[in-house]
Scaffold this motif. Structure first.
Motif, PDB file in Angstrom:
ATOM      1  N   GLY A  81     -37.252  20.432 -40.642  1.00  0.00           N
ATOM      2  CA  GLY A  81     -35.814  20.221 -40.816  1.00  0.00           C
ATOM      3  C   GLY A  81     -34.950  20.690 -39.667  1.00  0.00           C
ATOM      4  N   SER A  82     -35.499  21.487 -38.752  1.00  0.00           N
ATOM      5  CA  SER A  82     -34.707  21.918 -37.597  1.00  0.00           C
ATOM      6  C   SER A  82     -34.330  20.742 -36.706  1.00  0.00           C
ATOM      7  CB  SER A  82     -35.475  22.967 -36.780  1.00  0.00           C
ATOM      8  OG  SER A  82     -35.627  24.151 -37.524  1.00  0.00           O
ATOM      9  N   ASP A  83     -35.201  19.734 -36.637  1.00  0.00           N
ATOM     10  CA  ASP A  83     -34.854  18.514 -35.895  1.00  0.00           C
ATOM     11  C   ASP A  83     -33.583  17.895 -36.477  1.00  0.00           C
ATOM     12  OD1 ASP A  83     -37.128  18.819 -34.382  1.00  0.00           O
ATOM     13  OD2 ASP A  83     -38.196  17.094 -35.204  1.00  0.00           O
ATOM     14  N   THR A  84     -33.546  17.821 -37.824  1.00  0.00           N
ATOM     15  CA  THR A  84     -32.384  17.236 -38.499  1.00  0.00           C
ATOM     16  C   THR A  84     -31.136  18.063 -38.238  1.00  0.00           C
ATOM     17  OG1 THR A  84     -33.849  16.389 -40.217  1.00  0.00           O
ATOM     18  CG2 THR A  84     -31.507  16.431 -40.718  1.00  0.00           C
ATOM     19  N   GLY A 107     -40.966  26.042 -33.322  1.00  0.00           N
ATOM     20  CA  GLY A 107     -41.616  27.334 -33.502  1.00  0.00           C
ATOM     21  C   GLY A 107     -42.514  27.755 -32.358  1.00  0.00           C
ATOM     22  N   THR A 108     -43.237  26.785 -31.767  1.00  0.00           N
ATOM     23  CA  THR A 108     -44.115  27.106 -30.630  1.00  0.00           C
ATOM     24  C   THR A 108     -43.283  27.550 -29.429  1.00  0.00           C
ATOM     25  OG1 THR A 108     -45.630  25.396 -31.404  1.00  0.00           O
ATOM     26  CG2 THR A 108     -45.986  26.226 -29.185  1.00  0.00           C
ATOM     27  N   SER A 109     -42.129  26.916 -29.237  1.00  0.00           N
ATOM     28  CA  SER A 109     -41.261  27.220 -28.089  1.00  0.00           C
ATOM     29  C   SER A 109     -40.676  28.624 -28.169  1.00  0.00           C
ATOM     30  CB  SER A 109     -40.116  26.203 -28.014  1.00  0.00           C
ATOM     31  OG  SER A 109     -40.607  24.882 -28.039  1.00  0.00           O
ATOM     32  N   MET A 146     -40.158  31.668 -35.501  1.00  0.00           N
ATOM     33  CA  MET A 146     -41.276  31.856 -34.581  1.00  0.00           C
ATOM     34  C   MET A 146     -42.545  31.286 -35.226  1.00  0.00           C
ATOM     35  SD  MET A 146     -40.269  35.739 -33.407  1.00  0.00           S
ATOM     36  CE  MET A 146     -41.501  35.967 -32.125  1.00  0.00           C
ATOM     37  N   SER A 147     -43.404  30.668 -34.434  1.00  0.00           N
ATOM     38  CA  SER A 147     -44.575  29.964 -34.973  1.00  0.00           C
ATOM     39  C   SER A 147     -45.405  30.890 -35.857  1.00  0.00           C
ATOM     40  CB  SER A 147     -45.442  29.410 -33.840  1.00  0.00           C
ATOM     41  OG  SER A 147     -45.854  30.440 -32.980  1.00  0.00           O
TER      42      SER A 147
END
Length: 411
Positions: free
Chosen positions: A152-155, A10-12, A43-44
């Motif tokens: 969960g986006s990492d997953t 989100g920060t990116s 978005m963050s």
């Protein structure tokens, strides 16, 4: 030419300018000839905004409708990133989790991935497109939108990399890699060039917030090389991989130190020392969906036992209320609790082949006047429960004792 899956948090992607910067980074990989699949978060701040809207409608929002709501955050990001890529002259196509057919179970707000249909992504990659996928979400067999839980986006990124047999899954975040411990606590903390899946899994479960635990589990199961990188700084990051490629001699005894402040300790004193007593105390805790961590039982000479265990600090009051009821039925003497504790853990696959690790840890803490309240171990980790006020002193002294502030010698 490599196939790379990139995940941006989100920060990116927190502003239009940052989404454009991500597009430029992706474009550089395409210019090198790499195929790229991009997974993005909302978005963050957007997910929190959506959750607060839901809570204005229902005190405890309906889980299915909650998933429908919060999944919209990522949909905004995938569309904007594709627009930015097209603006740079690169063909791109966006997919929600349902469109890319990430099939999950039906456990709304914490679903698990069951299957992925990679065919549409393959077709786009073959056509020279960048594939942009919404992280954190999927669809169950009934067609309902599901989400994978916070982080969960990492997953999603790791699962897509596994399905596509990608050469690498790159997780872009606000740190430039995995460190020996939190640099905010120890000035001499070092970025690790590589770490094993086992070590990263322990670090993540013990308090390191760099990666979601399920993502590391998934990567280890399917042997997906993971690399943690900084979104806005160049650098090699940290590669997370199997340890089979590494020479055992080169493995540091301890790779890092993890810690967790969110601990609470509960003790039931004077429990009759009879078979099944521990089960009767802990079963209701599990049924209340409270996760128990460290457990210690001490048997006294008078035929009673004291049972102590730790839970997440947020669960302490609920667990204590349950324990009081059960303790009364068992005729135990009292229930006490303490939320001013912390857990400190040393982690390293090198511990398997080196003696004296525990004694060095315990001696180091003793020399600082830090009392150990509880201990738990596995093959590659030792965790201790201590008073929270000594946490940072413990981490700094252990970091120094195990030479984690020194660069490893080159062979």
């Amino acid at each position: 030419m490599s196939l790379i899956v990139q995940k941006y948090g989100g920060t990116s992607v927190g502003s239009v300018e940052r989404i454009k910067a991500v597009a430029e980074k992706v474009a550089r990989f395409r210019q090198q000839g790499d195929d790229v699949v991009v997974v993005v978060s909302a978005m963050s701040g957007e997910t929190n905004r959506l959750i607060s809207l839901a809570q204005e409608m229902q005190e405890t929002p309906d889980p299915r409708e909650m998933d429908v709501l919060v999944s919209t955050g990522e949909q905004v990001t995938i569309a904007l990133l594709c627009m930015a890529l097209k603006g740079l002259g690169w063909e791109a196509r966006s997919y929600t989790g349902g469109q890319v057919k990430i099939t999950t179970d039906s456990a709304h707000t914490k679903a698990r991935i069951v299957d992925i249909d990679e065919a549409p992504m393959r077709a786009d990659l073959d056509a020279g497109r960048v594939v942009v996928v919404a992280g954190f979400q999927g669809v169950d067999e009934k067609g309902s939108i599901t989400t994978l839980g916070r982080g969960g986006s990492d997953t999603t990124g790791v699962a897509l990399a596994a399905a596509l047999k990608a050469d690498e899954c790159q997780i872009y975040t606000d740190v430039d890699g995995v460190y020996t411990t939190d640099p905010r606590v120890v000035d001499g903390a070092r970025r690790l060039s590589r770490i094993t899946f086992e070590e990263m899994l322990e670090m993540a479960s013990l308090g390191s917030k760099v990666l979601q635990i399920r993502a590391v589990e998934f990567a280890g199961k399917y042997n997906v090389p993971l690399r943690v990188l900084h979104s806005f700084q160049e650098g090699p990051g940290t590669l997370i991989t199997l340890d089979e490629e590494d020479n055992e001699m080169e493995q540091p005894v301890v790779a890092g130190i993890a810690f967790n402040r969110d601990e609470a300790k509960l003790t039931v004193r004077g429990v009759p020392d009879i078979p099944g007593a521990a089960s009767k105390l802990l079963a209701p805790i599990g049924e209340a969906n409270i996760e128990v961590d460290v457990i210690v039982q001490n048997v006294a000479a008078d035929g009673t036992t004291d049972l102590t265990f730790t839970v997440h600090r947020n669960d302490m009051d609920k667990a204590a209320a349950i324990l009081r009821e059960v303790a009364e039925s068992l005729q135990a003497k009292e229930v006490t609790f303490d939320d001013k504790i912390a857990k400190v853990s040393i982690v390293g696959v090198g511990m398997r082949s080196h003696a004296g690790v525990a004694s060095l840890m315990f001696n180091t803490l003793a020399n600082e006047g830090i009392n150990i309240q509880m201990i738990t171990t596995s093959e590659i980790k030792i965790s201790v429960i201590i008073e929270e006020r000594y946490l940072e002193l413990a981490v700094r002294s252990l970091h120094s004792a195990f030479d984690l502030d020194k660069e490893p010698e080159e062979e």
